[in-house]
Design a protein around this motif. Structure first.
Motif, PDB file in Angstrom:
ATOM      1  N   MET B 184     -38.088  24.883   3.903  1.00 39.17           N
ATOM      2  CA  MET B 184     -37.506  26.163   3.500  1.00 39.17           C
ATOM      3  C   MET B 184     -36.109  26.437   3.967  1.00 39.17           C
ATOM      4  SD  MET B 184     -38.584  29.460   2.824  1.00 39.17           S
ATOM      5  CE  MET B 184     -39.929  30.499   4.008  1.00 39.17           C
ATOM      6  N   GLN B 185     -35.193  26.729   2.699  1.00 35.90           N
ATOM      7  CA  GLN B 185     -33.861  27.024   3.270  1.00 35.90           C
ATOM      8  C   GLN B 185     -33.558  28.508   3.703  1.00 35.90           C
ATOM      9  OE1 GLN B 185     -31.461  26.885  -0.286  1.00 35.90           O
ATOM     10  NE2 GLN B 185     -29.699  27.634   0.746  1.00 35.90           N
ATOM     11  N   TYR B 194     -33.423  30.892  -2.820  1.00 32.60           N
ATOM     12  CA  TYR B 194     -34.676  30.298  -2.339  1.00 32.60           C
ATOM     13  C   TYR B 194     -35.756  31.365  -2.306  1.00 32.60           C
ATOM     14  CZ  TYR B 194     -36.692  26.039  -0.733  1.00 32.60           C
ATOM     15  OH  TYR B 194     -37.311  25.019  -0.649  1.00 32.60           O
ATOM     16  N   PHE B 195     -35.221  32.665  -2.258  1.00 30.05           N
ATOM     17  CA  PHE B 195     -36.239  33.639  -2.009  1.00 30.05           C
ATOM     18  C   PHE B 195     -36.728  34.168  -3.693  1.00 30.05           C
ATOM     19  CE2 PHE B 195     -36.784  38.424  -2.324  1.00 30.05           C
ATOM     20  CZ  PHE B 195     -37.722  38.653  -1.429  1.00 30.05           C
ATOM     21  N   SER B 381     -29.048  37.753   1.434  1.00 27.76           N
ATOM     22  CA  SER B 381     -29.126  36.772   2.383  1.00 27.76           C
ATOM     23  C   SER B 381     -29.224  37.330   3.679  1.00 27.76           C
ATOM     24  CB  SER B 381     -28.211  35.827   2.230  1.00 27.76           C
ATOM     25  OG  SER B 381     -28.047  34.987   0.977  1.00 27.76           O
ATOM     26  N   ASP B 382     -28.319  38.192   4.086  1.00 29.97           N
ATOM     27  CA  ASP B 382     -28.431  38.581   5.608  1.00 29.97           C
ATOM     28  C   ASP B 382     -29.759  39.404   5.953  1.00 29.97           C
ATOM     29  OD1 ASP B 382     -25.813  37.900   5.820  1.00 29.97           O
ATOM     30  OD2 ASP B 382     -24.960  39.757   5.435  1.00 29.97           O
ATOM     31  N   ALA B 383     -30.183  40.252   4.713  1.00 30.99           N
ATOM     32  CA  ALA B 383     -31.439  40.860   5.009  1.00 30.99           C
ATOM     33  C   ALA B 383     -32.605  39.739   5.216  1.00 30.99           C
ATOM     34  CB  ALA B 383     -31.814  41.872   3.790  1.00 30.99           C
ATOM     35  N   LEU B 384     -32.695  38.768   4.362  1.00 30.99           N
ATOM     36  CA  LEU B 384     -33.688  37.689   4.422  1.00 30.99           C
ATOM     37  C   LEU B 384     -33.378  37.038   5.689  1.00 30.99           C
ATOM     38  CD1 LEU B 384     -33.231  36.381   0.903  1.00 30.99           C
ATOM     39  CD2 LEU B 384     -35.234  37.624   2.066  1.00 30.99           C
ATOM     40  N   GLN B 385     -32.462  36.483   6.378  1.00 32.03           N
ATOM     41  CA  GLN B 385     -32.384  35.976   7.379  1.00 32.03           C
ATOM     42  C   GLN B 385     -32.815  36.840   8.554  1.00 32.03           C
ATOM     43  OE1 GLN B 385     -27.934  34.969   7.395  1.00 32.03           O
ATOM     44  NE2 GLN B 385     -28.539  32.736   7.014  1.00 32.03           N
TER      45      GLN B 385
END
Lengths: 291, 410, 278
Positions: B184-185, B194-195, B381-385
């Motif tokens: 998973m990236q 990736y999401f 990306s920030d939210a996903l991280q």
């Protein structure tokens, strides 16, 4: 004629002053213009914007986080470097076998470009392939790999540690110069009066080193506050901006998101912040000296 | 004797000056992104061949690392010293077009040139009926799987849905402590993409009909919950948020992850670095309703509106989009062919990996044409991280991200 | 006698013990660089400290694969020339600062401090426009020019503190003997100042050698890249990173300079400290 050139200090400092001023004041003027303008994504000026860019920076939710983290980053590295640098400098000031070799080793990080240091550390901190994890596993400190850069809780302290490591040489250099300026007689006299090591440190070493500590604080604050490569090359401010400081945030604003007006406004605020800090610190430090 | 020597030297100097000024009239500069160590030499060779075929022209190639390409373009344009041609991410194109920086290419393009391209790849560079860029690199994403790990874990069918993928990941993860089911990236460029693989398969769309962000939808929540459960159940490698695409690929090349989703260039890397690795390429798993989507991405080469040598620049474009030059580029970098004739070339048509990718193209979605893509990608990306790290709940995090994205889209 | 020796030995052991954590941390990145650089390509991703064989040829393949020679030459050119320019303008300024009292002295000193406060990254857009205006874009000379200007604060600071330690009496004695100020400067002052100038030059050289942000912005083509940019381009956004080449390049680019630098640090101690408290 010859005489007047060599004895007129203004003529002598002129070339250096103008070259330095030209390369600093011109860009500063450009920066001010952009900060007050409505600029598009590519830095082309579209109109006058007043203080809109400054307000827009304040409204950005990431700004305050980055500001607070810059405080932690700067204080952490500046004081960390002093707390470690002072005892190390005192050791290196003693006479022992291999002292010059020890001095050389401790100074090494200064000679490497920050970019390269940061790239090497990024590789060393890699969770699966990194040599730090495998080293720590070998000596039994950890038994599963630590993903150092996966969360701010481990990444940021690591970045501060790297920052301290590269700041120590300059700090020690200043302290060694200071220590060598303290006359040996003072120590001899104190010993004759029966002072112990801690008393000697507190009553003689520390007060006499004070001006050197001050200069280390001011210079290191300036360098650390503006330091970009360590954080950029290891995490780029991530994950989720949790390791962003003002310079990395500035870079993202300007060159990732194309908000050049905001970036310029932020640059000017950062410069102002440093200037105010330095003036206050220098004033306070000088007042302390007068007493 | 010595006088003659001076005289001839002076003449030679004058001749050089004349030549230089003549050359300057048809001198073009080209900014290219560095995809691999082969990119620079490829464009240098193409430039040299072009100069030879067109006496009096000269082409300067400026090779720029990807990470700083946008910065360089920004500073160049702000200083008015941009090149004549440049590679850009097609997702940035709208910004270049709306600011009047990219020049329309239609006046330089005849039907023959247009017809060389596979339409799906040319399409994203067309805006308001005008062509603003030519696709220099194209890729899509598919799932790579490690056949040896599949065999050891007793998996016979390649997973076709996320449910099956989860089961396969469990079986593979049980093989050993440092072997993980699904790579998973969670860091750096394309963390958001990736999401989207999971998001699209849940039926999600990046933009709603009304032009607002589609992240705060049931599909978004379900996709995030799916990835979060993969992480929490230990089916991915640990420390997802420190893994860039390149890091996950490294695990795959070491045979330590069972499956991962990435672009065709991984095949080239495996061929060069670990030729013994047994692997296959399959479609990205489908969601509960059979939805699936892959990410299609192109980089375009654009011409700048302020170029003084548009004719020469257009000739150079024509030159590099010929069959032989494209074969060399596509083979070296491991991208998908963008020219129809290259796709038919046996070197690519018979390549099973590439066929797997091209088969996915009908499902491919390209980045939507919206301004400020990089900032939107970064917010996502920030939210996903934060979700992957368990710092926040899924729904509020995605809702907040969608709100910030909507502010940009307005 | 033997008692004294054993005391020094004891001090030696304690000192090295206390320093050892720091020394390990400092040497760790060098070990990482060297070990990764020597691994066969197939082993680079495995985190073992001892490679199955030492692949010295990595350094040779790195040289071609990374365009190292060209970047090395650019770095030498840039660092050498910018140092020379910085010295030419700094020596007179430092001489004035150490020999004369004048009204603007405090102002000049503060100006130098403030000029240190502007990080290149903050100024980079403005600097870039300046370089464009001068017509020096993608010309290594643009970097030379900017480095020289940014080095002035440091070199003036260093030089004046050394110059102040050279007694003024010597020049005055030469004047009395009938030498002109220029003659006195060249025959008396400069020979005494030469070691200081050399040391300052080397530090300015190293700073230019290592600079990153400005070079990244001003230099466009691989022909003009300096070493830090060349190494950075190997890890910045390529689809695969050849870590053994990156580390080999970083190692070759840093070690010689690091050794020279570390060897010279004792001169720096005096100069920086003197400059700091004056």
């Amino acid at each position: 004629m010859n005489r007047s050139v060599l004895t007129n200090p203004y003529v002598l400092i002129a070339p250096g002053f103008f070259l330095a001023a030209f390369i600093i004041l011109w860009p500063l003027y450009e920066l001010g213009t952009i900060a007050m303008s409505d600029v598009n994504r590519f830095g082309q000026i579209r109109g006058y914007a007043g203080f809109d860019n400054f307000l827009s920076v304040f409204r950005d939710p990431e700004f305050l986080g980055a500001l607070a983290r810059t405080g932690v980053w700067t204080l952490g590295i500046v004081f960390g470097a002093i707390l470690i640098g002072l005892p190390v400098a005192m050791i290196l000031n003693e006479d022992f076998y291999g002292r010059s070799v020890a001095r050389v080793i401790v100074m090494l990080p200064w000679a490497i470009s920050l970019t390269m240091t940061a790239i090497v550390w990024r590789w060393a901190l890699n969770g699966e392939s990194g040599l730090l994890n495998s080293g720590l596993r070998t000596i039994g400190v950890i038994d599963t790999n630590v993903q150092w850069l996966a969360q701010a809780a481990t990444a940021f302290p690591m970045q501060i540690m790297i920052g301290i490591l590269v700041t120590i040489p300059f700090t020690i250099t200043i302290f060694l110069g200071g220590l060598s300026s303290i006359p040996d007689d003072l120590y001899e006299a104190a010993k004759l009066e029966g002072a112990n090591g801690w008393q000697i440190f507190r009553e003689i070493t520390l007060p006499l080193l004070k001006p050197f500590i001050n200069i280390a604080v001011v210079m290191n604050t300036i360098y650390v506050f503006n330091s970009f490569p360590i954080i950029w090359a290891t995490t780029q401010g991530g994950p989720a901006n949790s390791t962003d400081i003002l310079v990395t945030y500035l870079y993202k604003l300007g060159f990732r998101f194309g908000r050049l007006g905001d970036a310029s406004a932020l640059s000017i605020m950062m410069f102002a912040l440093l200037l105010v800090f330095t003036i206050i610190y220098v004033r306070l430090a000088m007042r302390g000296d007068d007493k | 004797m010595s006088l003659n020597w001076i005289k001839s030297a002076a003449l030679a100097g004058a001749a050089v000056a004349v030549l230089a000024s003549a050359a300057q009239a048809q001198n073009i500069r080209v900014t290219v992104a560095e995809y691999s160590s082969l990119t620079g030499p490829y464009f240098q060779d193409a430039a040299a061949a072009f100069e030879e075929a067109n006496p009096g022209t000269s082409v300067d190639i400026e090779v720029v690392p990807w990470d700083v390409l946008l910065q360089k373009l920004t500073t160049d344009i702000s200083g008015g010293v941009n090149a004549d041609l440049s590679i850009i991410g097609t997702r940035w194109l709208i910004d270049f077009v709306s600011e009047g920086i990219a020049a329309p290419l239609d006046e330089f393009m005849d039907d023959e040139l247009t017809s060389r391209f596979i339409p799906a790849f040319l399409e994203p560079s067309i805006m308001d009926g005008q062509t603003y860029g030519l696709p220099i690199a194209a890729s899509a994403r598919a799932m790579y799987y490690n056949t040896e790990l599949f065999e050891q874990a007793g998996i016979t069918e390649v997973p076709d849905t996320w449910e099956e993928l989860k089961a396969a990941a469990e079986a593979i993860g049980a093989l050993g402590d440092d072997i993980y089911g699904f790579g998973m990236q969670g860091n750096e460029i394309e963390t958001d993409v990736y999401f989207y693989y999971a998001f699209w398969s849940q039926g999600g769309e990046l933009l709603n009909e009304d032009g607002t962000s589609g992240l705060d939808s049931e599909a978004g929540y379900a996709a995030a919950a799916l990835y979060k459960s993969l992480i929490d159940e230990g089916l991915t490698q640990p420390g997802v948020t420190s893994y860039s695409r390149e890091d996950v690929q490294n695990l795959f090349k070491q045979g330590r992850v069972g499956m991962m989703i990435t672009a065709p260039f991984l095949s080239n890397q495996i061929r060069d670095e670990v030729p013994d690795l047994g692997y296959g390429v399959a479609a990205i798993p489908a969601g509960p309703n059979g939805d699936r989507g892959t990410y299609g991405v192109t980089d375009s080469i654009i011409m700048f509106e302020n170029s003084q040598n548009k004719e020469t620049a257009a000739e150079f474009l024509d030159f590099i989009f010929t069959h032989d030059w494209r074969v060399r580029f596509t083979d070296g970098e491991g991208f998908l062919p963008v020219l129809a004739s290259v796709a038919e070339d046996s070197a690519f048509a018979d390549d099973p990996d590439l066929s797997a990718f091209t088969a996915l193209l009908p499902d491919a979605r390209f980045a939507p044409v919206i301004p400020g893509w990089e900032e939107i990608a970064s917010i996502t990306s920030d939210a996903l991280q934060n979700i992957y790290l368990g710092e926040v709940e899924i729904e509020p995090a995605l809702n907040q991200a969608a709100e910030r994205i909507n502010a940009i889209l307005d | 006698m033997s008692f004294k020796l054993s005391r020094k030995w004891r001090r030696t052991i304690i000192s090295w013990l206390l320093l050892s954590p720091l020394i390990i941390l400092v040497l760790f990145p060098f070990a990482v660089m060297l070990i990764t650089a020597l691994k066969p390509p197939g082993e680079v991703l495995r985190p073992n400290w001892w490679p199955s064989e030492f692949r010295w040829s990595n350094f040779i393949t790195m040289w071609d694969a990374t365009n190292f020679g060209r970047a090395l030459w650019n770095s030498i050119y840039v660092a050498f020339l910018s140092t020379a320019i910085a010295l030419v303008v700094s020596i007179p300024a430092a001489y004035a600062m150490s020999r004369f009292r004048f009204a603007a002295k405090g102002f000049f000193r503060q100006f130098l401090l403030i000029s240190q406060m502007l990080s290149p990254i903050v100024l980079v857009i403005g600097l870039f426009r300046l370089v464009v205006w001068l017509g020096l874009l993608d010309n290594v000379n643009s970097v030379v020019f900017v480095y020289a200007a940014f080095a002035i604060a440091f070199t003036v600071w260093m030089l004046q503190s050394y110059f102040a330690t050279i007694p003024k009496d010597l020049e005055e004695a030469a004047w009395i003997e009938g030498a002109s100020p220029w003659q006195a400067l060249i025959t008396v002052f400069l020979p005494l100042a030469l070691p200081a100038i050399t040391v300052t030059a080397i530090f300015a050289f190293i700073n230019a050698w290592n600079e990153f942000v400005i070079a990244l912005t001003m230099l466009r083509s691989q022909d003009s890249y300096t070493l830090p940019i060349q190494v950075f381009s190997l890890v910045a956004g390529r689809y695969t990173i050849e870590w053994h080449h990156v580390m080999a390049a970083a190692f070759v680019a840093t070690l010689p300079v690091a050794i020279v630098f570390a060897w010279l640090q004792r001169y720096l101690v005096r100069g920086l400290a003197l400059g700091a408290v004056k």
